[in-house]
Structures are given as structure tokens and as C-alpha cells.
Motif scaffolding. Sequence first.
Motif, PDB file in Angstrom:
ATOM      1  N   PRO A  16      -2.738  14.032  -3.587  1.00 19.81           N
ATOM      2  CA  PRO A  16      -3.569  14.506  -2.476  1.00 19.81           C
ATOM      3  C   PRO A  16      -4.685  13.552  -2.070  1.00 19.81           C
ATOM      4  N   GLY A  17      -4.969  12.550  -2.903  1.00 20.69           N
ATOM      5  CA  GLY A  17      -5.978  11.567  -2.529  1.00 20.69           C
ATOM      6  C   GLY A  17      -5.503  10.577  -1.486  1.00 20.69           C
ATOM      7  N   THR A  18      -4.215  10.574  -1.195  1.00 14.48           N
ATOM      8  CA  THR A  18      -3.646   9.681  -0.181  1.00 14.48           C
ATOM      9  C   THR A  18      -3.371  10.458   1.099  1.00 14.48           C
ATOM     10  N   GLN A  19      -3.894   9.972   2.213  1.00 13.78           N
ATOM     11  CA  GLN A  19      -3.639  10.578   3.514  1.00 13.78           C
ATOM     12  C   GLN A  19      -2.427   9.918   4.166  1.00 13.78           C
ATOM     13  N   VAL A  20      -1.813  10.620   5.104  1.00 11.21           N
ATOM     14  CA  VAL A  20      -0.637  10.096   5.803  1.00 11.21           C
ATOM     15  C   VAL A  20      -0.886  10.120   7.312  1.00 11.21           C
ATOM     16  N   VAL A  21      -0.650   8.980   7.945  1.00  7.53           N
ATOM     17  CA  VAL A  21      -0.657   8.878   9.404  1.00  7.53           C
ATOM     18  C   VAL A  21       0.758   8.517   9.836  1.00  7.53           C
ATOM     19  N   ILE A  22       1.350   9.360  10.649  1.00 10.09           N
ATOM     20  CA  ILE A  22       2.688   9.073  11.160  1.00 10.09           C
ATOM     21  C   ILE A  22       2.588   8.008  12.240  1.00 10.09           C
TER      22      ILE A  22
END
Length: 251
Positions: free
Chosen positions: A103-109
Motif C-alpha cells: 500500500p505504500g506504492t501508488q499507481v498511475v495508469i
Amino acid sequence: MTENDGATGTADDGASKTVGEERAAGAKPPARVIVADDQTVVREGIVMLLGLLPGIEVVGSAGDGEEAVRLVAELAPDVVLMDLRMPRCDGAEATRRIRAEYPGTQVVILTTYADDDSLFPALKAGARGYLTKDAGGDEIVRAVEDVLSGDAGLSPSIQRRLLERLSEPDGTPAAAAEPPDGLTARETEVLVLIAEGMSNHEIARALHVSTATVKTHINNLFAKTGLKDRAQAVRYAYRHGLAKPPGSVRI
């Protein structure tokens, strides 16, 4: 491309203090980013572009969603720029796994597709940002900064689509239509803003790009549609349902 291509730093980089903690303390270290895209040329191009942008450090790249999840486990990046349609494990599933397990990593599509069938599953999977591949470097930087600060990193066209979805009485999305005459999502977005009466400078500010980039998009969309001036562009947008004439009422 090997699994370590683009990886930098040592195993204990940032071990004493996370990027989030350093940002909270006032420092702004580079955002550590992984790029996931199954097309080698596209992936390498994105990595090259990101290497020129301020505030971003590319620490790895992946050729599919499965590899993206594994690299997140190994490198603990701040953000993954994730394509959607990839072999073995697509972007939406990879996003779901990353957000559940790391959860510490964010995702941008970062994808070619802006239709409802691509957009909503990705957001439901936990993506905090969504850009199309004609986004400029400054847009990518802004989206990365937004998701790291807890905001949504969405392009204006995606924000507009979400608002349209919310305004639909039964909550079901309208059938997504392909842009006419082969226009890209960004060219369509520029066309809509022209129809809203914006100047090139205003469009550039709204989309967080340069006026030169706006002019390029306008030249491209004029060439594809055979339009000669902005007045014709406005009528074209109305005719294809991309914009509503002033005073019209949505039924």
C-alpha cells in the motif's frame, strides 16, 4: 530489457526514512518510479522521458503486470506508471495486487485507452491517477506529485468523464463512443475546450501543457477532420456530440 534495467541506488536507499516522511519534513526527494508497459519501444521512450523530468527517478521497468508486481516487492517504489493491456497480468489486476500487498506504492495508469471499460476497473482496483499516453511530461510530473500528496492524478478529460458518470440518473455509464475521424483522447479534449471558447493559452493552462503543444494538437485534429478554422471546429464538436451549444439542456 532485463529486470534491473533502469534500477538505481543501493539496497538500503531510503531505509532510514521513507519518501513520505521526508516530504512531510519539508524535503522533496525525487519520486522513485517504475514504468510498466509491454511495448519495448514505448516503455523505453517513457523511461527516457522521465529521466529528463525534475523530481522523478526511474528505478526499474517491467514488460507486464506480473513483473511490475515483482519489482514493486523488490524496489519499493513510490509510484508505478502502469499500462493496462499487457500479457500474463493486465494493468488493472497488477494494480489491485500492488495496492493490496504494497500500500505504500501508488499507481498511475498511463494508457492509450480512456473508455469506461478501461477507466472504471482501473480506478476500482486502486489506481490514484489516470493519464492517456499523449500526456506531456509536465502532466506526468503533476500526476505523480498529486498521488504522493494524497490527491487524485487525473487528466481533465478523465475528471470530466467521472463527473458525467455521476450525473447519469441510474449510475450506469453511457456507451463509450470512439472519437470521430481517428482523433486521440487529447485531440478530442482540445477540441472540446475550443468549443467551450477557450484560447490556446487558456487551453494550455487547463491541460498543464505549453501553448506549442496545444498548437500541435490543433494542427493534428484539423488535418484529421478537414477543418479550416475554430468556427468550423466548434460546429464539428456540436455535430458529433462532443460539446453542447450554449443554452442547451441535457435530457
